[in-house]
Design a protein around this motif. Structure first.
Motif, PDB file in Angstrom:
ATOM      1  N   GLY A  34       0.871  -1.280  -0.072  1.00 47.46           N
ATOM      2  CA  GLY A  34      -0.111   0.035  -0.076  1.00 47.46           C
ATOM      3  C   GLY A  34       0.697   1.417   0.074  1.00 47.46           C
ATOM      4  N   ILE A  35       1.877   1.171  -0.509  1.00 44.70           N
ATOM      5  CA  ILE A  35       3.032   2.427  -0.392  1.00 44.70           C
ATOM      6  C   ILE A  35       2.479   3.323  -1.945  1.00 44.70           C
ATOM      7  CG2 ILE A  35       5.283   3.305  -1.043  1.00 44.70           C
ATOM      8  CD1 ILE A  35       6.473   1.009   1.037  1.00 44.70           C
ATOM      9  N   PRO A  36       1.959   4.541  -1.757  1.00 42.74           N
ATOM     10  CA  PRO A  36       1.316   5.268  -2.897  1.00 42.74           C
ATOM     11  C   PRO A  36       2.119   5.251  -3.928  1.00 42.74           C
ATOM     12  CG  PRO A  36       0.889   6.483  -0.755  1.00 42.74           C
ATOM     13  CD  PRO A  36       1.704   5.166  -0.402  1.00 42.74           C
ATOM     14  N   ASP A  37       3.533   5.338  -4.019  1.00 44.63           N
ATOM     15  CA  ASP A  37       4.169   5.580  -5.126  1.00 44.63           C
ATOM     16  C   ASP A  37       4.542   4.241  -5.741  1.00 44.63           C
ATOM     17  OD1 ASP A  37       4.409   8.168  -5.289  1.00 44.63           O
ATOM     18  OD2 ASP A  37       6.449   8.496  -3.870  1.00 44.63           O
ATOM     19  N   ALA A  38       4.522   3.013  -4.936  1.00 47.76           N
ATOM     20  CA  ALA A  38       4.772   1.984  -5.688  1.00 47.76           C
ATOM     21  C   ALA A  38       3.565   1.484  -6.373  1.00 47.76           C
ATOM     22  CB  ALA A  38       5.163   0.981  -4.516  1.00 47.76           C
ATOM     23  N   LEU A  39       2.483   2.014  -6.043  1.00 41.53           N
ATOM     24  CA  LEU A  39       1.294   1.653  -6.508  1.00 41.53           C
ATOM     25  C   LEU A  39       0.968   2.496  -7.934  1.00 41.53           C
ATOM     26  CD1 LEU A  39      -1.184   1.142  -3.755  1.00 41.53           C
ATOM     27  CD2 LEU A  39      -0.020  -0.629  -5.120  1.00 41.53           C
ATOM     28  N   LYS A  40       1.452   3.768  -7.695  1.00 46.22           N
ATOM     29  CA  LYS A  40       1.429   4.570  -8.850  1.00 46.22           C
ATOM     30  C   LYS A  40       2.262   4.140 -10.218  1.00 46.22           C
ATOM     31  CE  LYS A  40       0.162   8.929  -6.302  1.00 46.22           C
ATOM     32  NZ  LYS A  40       0.817  10.215  -5.834  1.00 46.22           N
TER      33      LYS A  40
END
Length: 413
Positions: free
Chosen positions: A190-196
């Motif tokens: 759920g780390i934002p940049d890893a998902l983006k």
């Protein structure tokens, strides 16, 4: 001008999805306390500040990011001048947002003075220990700490623009879709940049960044190789019992104190979370093996070593992260006959086991017997077994055991 540049960037910041912590913050708006957000780098602390600013303070505020290299020489003695310049540039305001304030030694004295004058301050930092030590000394009873973890499953679904289903009446299509999203969440985290940026190496880059910047550099560790070996061992053994003495012998780290200190540093930098064994004896808690959990399952998969995909340990890690969001105290429990229960929540008087599935009769019996024995010892009448996809209820002695899929439980807690 640094402050104008920062303010412009802050106002243009992409707010992303609304974080669940906003609901909690809304209850504290009128309280005369400092609100302190602590969490891993890149977990979304600055974005959360921007969400708070736009939602609750459209009339005006001050924002300063102390991670900016142009403020590298800023010291506590400069705070009064900073306030003067902020008033000159943005008029008089009562609200301060300070991002990564732990980069300024002695910052807590200025914060205390401003709180005493009636100002409202929101702070972020990437080091849990520094915040607890400094705030505990200078702002006792005057601050509210909020941990910001990677996205919850609900937030992950919001990120994917997927409506939250009603778990009580799932159709086959809704259940299939929910399970598919859950598998992605378990795998990617759920780390934002890893998902983006899913094709990037974000988890590894972030992991290395924290090791070097937030641990080795901050604590002036010269044996960086030993630190990296320990961290890699921990991230490759999440959800398992860890003996500091055995780790010392395995990695040749010199002393148990070295292991303990390194683990403490890694925990305060938010790479790992440490869970103690439940015991009425503080000494027993201190000397018993620990359970170590990673801050994000996507990082665990991307960095840790495993001969094969061990879904069970990731599921347990994910359950702990959810418990951490909603529970002050969480332990593992060791029965008198050495059977183990994954989680015990004293405040809720609740026992929880995590199992990938209960298809194997021995596994099912072990999980249930552990719950039964722990419930007898603790005089508890309810327990959970959280699984990949099984559901039901079993009565064993005086204990009622609820069996539930983790993907449903995550949306209900």
């Amino acid at each position: 001008m640094i402050l104008k540049d920062q303010r412009k960037d802050f106002e243009k910041k992409d707010l992303g999805i609304e974080r669940e912590e906003l609901t909690r913050v809304s209850k504290y708006l009128r309280l005369p306390y400092v609100i302190v957000f602590s969490g891993l780098r890149r977990v979304g602390k600055s974005t959360l500040l921007a969400q708070i600013a736009r939602k609750f303070y459209p009339g005006g505020y001050y924002f300063v990011n102390f991670e900016d290299e142009r403020l590298l020489n800023f010291s506590a003695a400069d705070f009064d001048l900073l306030h003067e310049v902020l008033v000159e540039l943005f008029a008089e305001q009562d609200i301060f947002f300070f991002d990564e304030i732990q980069n300024v030694p002695g910052w807590e004295r200025f914060v205390r003075r401003m709180v005493d004058k009636g100002y409202k301050l929101y702070l972020t930092g990437s080091n849990a220990s520094l915040f607890s030590q400094e705030l505990g000394t200078k702002l006792t009873g005057r601050y509210l700490p909020i941990e910001l973890l990677p996205f919850s499953f609900r937030e992950f679904l919001a990120f994917k623009e997927t409506p939250l289903p009603k778990t009580q009446i799932l159709t086959p299509i809704e259940r299939g879709r929910l399970k598919r999203n859950f598998n992605q969440y378990l795998s990617k985290g759920g780390i934002p940049d890893a998902l983006k940026y899913p094709d990037s190496s974000w988890p590894k880059v972030l992991y290395e960044d924290v090791i070097f910047r937030d641990v080795a550099a901050r604590y002036r560790i010269t044996e960086v190789r030993a630190l990296k070996e320990l961290s890699f061992y921990l991230i490759s053994n999440v959800s398992r019992l860890i003996s500091y003495n055995k780790v010392k012998e395995l990695l040749k780290l010199g002393s148990v104190n070295t292991v303990k200190n390194y683990v403490d540093y890694l925990e305060t930098a938010w790479l790992f979370l440490v869970v103690n064994r439940y015991s009425y004896s503080v000494k027993t808690q201190q000397i018993a093996p620990k359970k170590i959990y990673g801050i994000d399952t996507g990082m665990v998969r991307g960095v840790g070593f495993s001969f094969s995909e061990n879904r069970g340990i990731l599921l347990e890690n994910l359950v702990y992260l959810s418990l951490r969001r909603s529970t002050k105290e969480c332990y593992y429990y060791k029965c008198a006959n050495n059977l183990e229960v994954d989680f015990y929540l004293p405040e809720k008087r609740l026992l929880i086991q995590v199992a990938q599935n209960l298809e194997d009769k021995k596994t099912k019996e072990r999980e249930m017997e552990g719950l039964k024995r722990a419930a007898e010892e603790l005089k508890i009448k309810k327990g959970f077994i959280l699984t990949d996809d099984e559901k039901g209820a079993i009565k064993k002695g005086g204990l009622i055991i609820t069996i539930k899929p983790i993907y449903e439980w995550l949306l209900e807690t």
